[in-house]
Enzyme design. Structure first.
Site, mmCIF file in Angstrom:
data_model
loop_
_atom_site.group_PDB
_atom_site.id
_atom_site.type_symbol
_atom_site.label_atom_id
_atom_site.label_comp_id
_atom_site.label_asym_id
_atom_site.label_seq_id
_atom_site.Cartn_x
_atom_site.Cartn_y
_atom_site.Cartn_z
ATOM 1 N N GLY A 140 -9.115 12.596 50.404
ATOM 2 C CA GLY A 140 -9.153 11.921 51.697
ATOM 3 C C GLY A 140 -9.260 12.941 52.824
ATOM 4 O O GLY A 140 -9.735 14.067 52.622
ATOM 5 N N ILE A 164 -6.586 4.816 49.341
ATOM 6 C CA ILE A 164 -6.275 3.392 49.505
ATOM 7 C C ILE A 164 -6.202 3.046 50.990
ATOM 8 O O ILE A 164 -6.186 1.881 51.350
ATOM 9 C CB ILE A 164 -4.940 2.990 48.821
ATOM 10 C CG1 ILE A 164 -3.750 3.717 49.461
ATOM 11 C CG2 ILE A 164 -4.996 3.220 47.327
ATOM 12 C CD1 ILE A 164 -2.419 3.046 49.191
ATOM 13 N N ASP A 165 -6.142 4.067 51.862
ATOM 14 C CA ASP A 165 -6.008 3.798 53.299
ATOM 15 C C ASP A 165 -7.347 3.427 53.941
ATOM 16 O O ASP A 165 -7.367 2.855 55.034
ATOM 17 C CB ASP A 165 -5.450 5.030 54.028
ATOM 18 C CG ASP A 165 -4.124 5.504 53.448
ATOM 19 O OD1 ASP A 165 -3.458 4.684 52.790
ATOM 20 O OD2 ASP A 165 -3.766 6.671 53.653
ATOM 21 N N ARG A 304 13.960 -11.417 55.200
ATOM 22 C CA ARG A 304 14.079 -10.342 54.200
ATOM 23 C C ARG A 304 12.892 -9.379 54.275
ATOM 24 O O ARG A 304 11.784 -9.783 54.621
ATOM 25 C CB ARG A 304 14.111 -10.924 52.791
ATOM 26 C CG ARG A 304 15.281 -11.816 52.504
ATOM 27 C CD ARG A 304 16.573 -10.999 52.380
ATOM 28 N NE ARG A 304 17.678 -11.881 52.044
ATOM 29 C CZ ARG A 304 18.072 -12.120 50.802
ATOM 30 N NH1 ARG A 304 17.437 -11.553 49.795
ATOM 31 N NH2 ARG A 304 19.088 -12.923 50.569
ATOM 32 N N GLN A 312 0.993 0.038 45.212
ATOM 33 C CA GLN A 312 -0.340 -0.140 45.818
ATOM 34 C C GLN A 312 -1.324 0.943 45.388
ATOM 35 O O GLN A 312 -2.531 0.791 45.523
ATOM 36 C CB GLN A 312 -0.219 -0.096 47.349
ATOM 37 C CG GLN A 312 0.577 -1.240 47.915
ATOM 38 C CD GLN A 312 1.091 -0.931 49.322
ATOM 39 O OE1 GLN A 312 0.495 -1.335 50.304
ATOM 40 N NE2 GLN A 312 2.199 -0.219 49.419
#
Ligand code: F6P
Length: 386
Positions: A140, A164-165, A304, A312
């Site tokens: 990345g 994943i970002d 919650r 993830q």
């Protein structure tokens, strides 16, 4: 006379062409850097297979990202090594999101405090010792920033975008993102059913650093009632009122998808820890718990917090990520063959292409406020916290 001149010219042109012919590529190194994601093995597989079978060149797998280059840990990859890895999550090479060559911990002082040094020289030395012709860096933004420093020291690099970002500049998509969206969506769906049974407000905290892509996609996919992303500072009163309004309409639960990097208007992100030897030392996390308390205090409804965390990043890549990763790796090996050094493979408007790594280093691609996904979310009544 003219004939002699043209023969002489031809001779000169040949000699010029020979002396300027590119050195042939015999051996390349490949590393996976930064946080892992599904699809890394698919890239390693295609690069190794195509390098051996199509180009007849050797591939050295560098262990644990830049750490392997710093410590000279790498090994030759065979066809057997990359057989049966397409569907596997993680990376067979290992990775690290801590080993920053410019700020590497080399020891501790008398008081036990860490000593950091710039060890870029060591990397360049090992690159040449191993007789590598190019480095394929799969990573990345942090990995590409490191790659740019190596380029400036004369190391030829080809970059492949993962995370994943989905926050790398100049590419519409990074591989790993779609799988993470799928995983997060399934998790939010599961929380949906229990939220509805217990009539609770449920916060689901997602990764993504300073970019809201993952939260926005999975929030829309799972029908979250509130989506909070770093690009849109939130107002806790607005969120609480949205929950109460739902309650008044008989909707006795609310799902809130919140990015780890979300922050209130005029406020700050919640920092979970600082990793001093990482290219990006700030680790975000904990905003869902902070918000849960505030919303509960305002609404008097049971609230919650759930942090999805590293789930993830894990697991097997979904089909589209396997195809994208294979396409990126295929392009990378084409660039190696053409010696088109110092470029990052990218996806733009459905086409796989390239941009100079210098253009992506040190930058993050955030969600533009005018992005159609934001308008899309608002049009189904989703509260964006503002
Ligand atoms: O960049 C990928 C990512 O998963 C981010 O979404 C997250 O902020 C970070 O890495 C977490 O890093 P670590 O695994 O070091 O906690």
């Amino acid at each position: 006379m003219a004939e002699i001149r043209s023969i002489a010219l031809l001779f000169f042109e040949r000699r010029f062409a020979l002396s300027h012919r590119k050195k042939s590529v015999k051996r390349i190194g490949v590393l996976t850097g930064g946080g892992d994601c599904p699809g890394l093995n698919a890239v390693i597989r295609v690069i190794t297979k195509a390098a051996i079978l199509k180009l007849g060149i050797e591939v050295l797998g560098i262990e644990d990202g830049y750490l392997g280059l710093i410590r000279n840990r790498m090994h030759s990859l065979t066809l057997d090594d990359v057989s049966n890895i397409l569907t596997r999550g993680g990376t067979i090479l290992g990775t690290s999101n801590r080993a920053d060559p410019q700020h590497f911990q080399t020891g501790t002082d008398a008081e036990g405090k860490p000593i950091f040094e710039d060890v870029t020289n060591r990397i360049v030395e090992h690159f040449h010792d191993r007789e590598l012709d190019c480095l394929v860096a799969i990573g990345g933004e942090g990995t590409m920033t490191g790659a740019q420093r190596l380029i400036e020291r004369g190391v030829p690099v080809i970059g492949v975008p993962k995370t994943i970002d989905n926050d790398l500049m100049h590419t519409d998509l990074t591989f790993g993102f779609s799988t993470a969206v799928e995983t997060a969506t399934q998790c939010i769906d599961k929380i949906h059913s229990t939220a509805s049974s217990h009539h609770r407000i449920m916060l689901i905290e997602l990764m993504g650093r300073n970019a809201g892509w993952l939260t926005l996609y999975s929030g829309i996919a799972s029908g979250a009632d509130v989506i909070l992303i770093p690009e849109i500072p939130y107002d806790v009163d607005v969120i609480s009122e949205h929950c109460l309004a739902r309650s008044r309409r008989g909707k006795r639960f609310t799902l809130i998808a919140v990015s780890e990097g979300a922050a209130p208007k005029g406020g700050h992100q919640v920092v979970n820890r600082i990793v001093y030897d990482s290219p990006d030392p700030i680790r975000l996390g904990g905003i869902s718990a902070v918000l849960a308390q505030q919303i509960a205090a305002h609404t008097h409804l049971e609230t919650r917090a759930n942090i999805l965390g590293h789930i993830q990043r894990g697991g097997t890549p979904i089909g589209v990520d396997r195809v994208l990763a294979t396409g990126f790796g295929h392009k990378a090996i084409q660039l190696v063959a053409m010696q088109e050094w110092n470029n990052l493979v990218v996806l733009r408007n459905g086409e796989i292409g390239m941009v100079p790594i210098a253009q992506v280093a040190g930058q993050q691609r955030l969600v533009p406020l005018e992005h159609q996904l934001i308008a899309m979310a608002r049009s189904v009544g989703t509260c964006m916290g503002d």
